[in-house]
Design a protein around this motif. Structure first.
Motif, PDB file in Angstrom:
ATOM      1  N   TRP A  79       1.590   3.230   3.271  1.00 42.20           N
ATOM      2  CA  TRP A  79       2.375   2.719   4.386  1.00 42.20           C
ATOM      3  C   TRP A  79       3.605   3.579   4.596  1.00 42.20           C
TER       4      TRP A  79
ATOM      5  N   ILE B   9       0.501  -6.761   9.924  1.00 46.50           N
ATOM      6  CA  ILE B   9      -0.837  -6.807   9.349  1.00 46.50           C
ATOM      7  C   ILE B   9      -1.629  -7.931  10.006  1.00 46.50           C
ATOM      8  N   GLU B  10      -2.841  -7.611  10.440  1.00 47.15           N
ATOM      9  CA  GLU B  10      -3.770  -8.629  10.929  1.00 47.15           C
ATOM     10  C   GLU B  10      -4.423  -9.239   9.691  1.00 47.15           C
ATOM     11  N   THR B  11      -4.070 -10.479   9.387  1.00 46.21           N
ATOM     12  CA  THR B  11      -4.503 -11.069   8.123  1.00 46.21           C
ATOM     13  C   THR B  11      -6.009 -11.284   8.026  1.00 46.21           C
TER      14      THR B  11
ATOM     15  N   THR C 227      -8.301  -9.235   8.975  1.00 47.62           N
ATOM     16  CA  THR C 227      -8.958  -7.972   8.620  1.00 47.62           C
ATOM     17  C   THR C 227      -8.207  -7.191   7.552  1.00 47.62           C
ATOM     18  N   LYS C 228      -6.949  -7.575   7.304  1.00 49.67           N
ATOM     19  CA  LYS C 228      -6.053  -6.899   6.366  1.00 49.67           C
ATOM     20  C   LYS C 228      -5.702  -5.472   6.809  1.00 49.67           C
ATOM     21  N   HIS C 229      -5.866  -5.196   8.103  1.00 44.16           N
ATOM     22  CA  HIS C 229      -5.518  -3.875   8.647  1.00 44.16           C
ATOM     23  C   HIS C 229      -4.105  -3.892   9.217  1.00 44.16           C
ATOM     24  N   VAL C 230      -3.409  -2.784   9.031  1.00 46.62           N
ATOM     25  CA  VAL C 230      -2.099  -2.608   9.655  1.00 46.62           C
ATOM     26  C   VAL C 230      -2.344  -2.308  11.130  1.00 46.62           C
ATOM     27  N   ILE C 231      -1.751  -3.118  12.000  1.00 47.32           N
ATOM     28  CA  ILE C 231      -1.952  -2.894  13.432  1.00 47.32           C
ATOM     29  C   ILE C 231      -0.743  -2.229  14.079  1.00 47.32           C
TER      30      ILE C 231
ATOM     31  N   ASP D  45       0.854  -1.183   0.000  1.00 48.28           N
ATOM     32  CA  ASP D  45       0.000   0.000   0.000  1.00 48.28           C
ATOM     33  C   ASP D  45       0.891   1.235   0.000  1.00 48.28           C
TER      34      ASP D  45
END
Length: 74
Positions: A38, A46-48, A50-54, A35
């Protein structure tokens, strides 16, 4: 995911981790799509599900973490 090289550098498979089995990058079935928003020169976690960067952590030109001096215990 290293944002400089777009390489997956580490992974955790929770089922294997809970079973005290070794975790390999190849154990995780997740295609990372870089992305452009980033933070550059960092590693993103990345929380796979949800695909969100944590989390994002700054790294040097070799990919090693940059630790702020004020975060090192005395």
């Amino acid at each position: 995911m290293n944002t400089t090289t777009n390489q997956l550098v580490d992974a955790l498979n929770r089922a294997k981790n809970d079973a005290v089995q070794p975790n390999l990058v190849s154990d995780v079935r997740f295609e990372v799509v870089p992305d452009p928003t980033w933070v550059k020169n960092s590693v993103v976690i990345i929380e796979t599900s949800t695909k969100h960067v944590i989390e994002n952590l700054p790294v040097d030109e070799n990919g090693w973490p940059i630790i702020a001096k004020d975060s090192i215990p005395l």
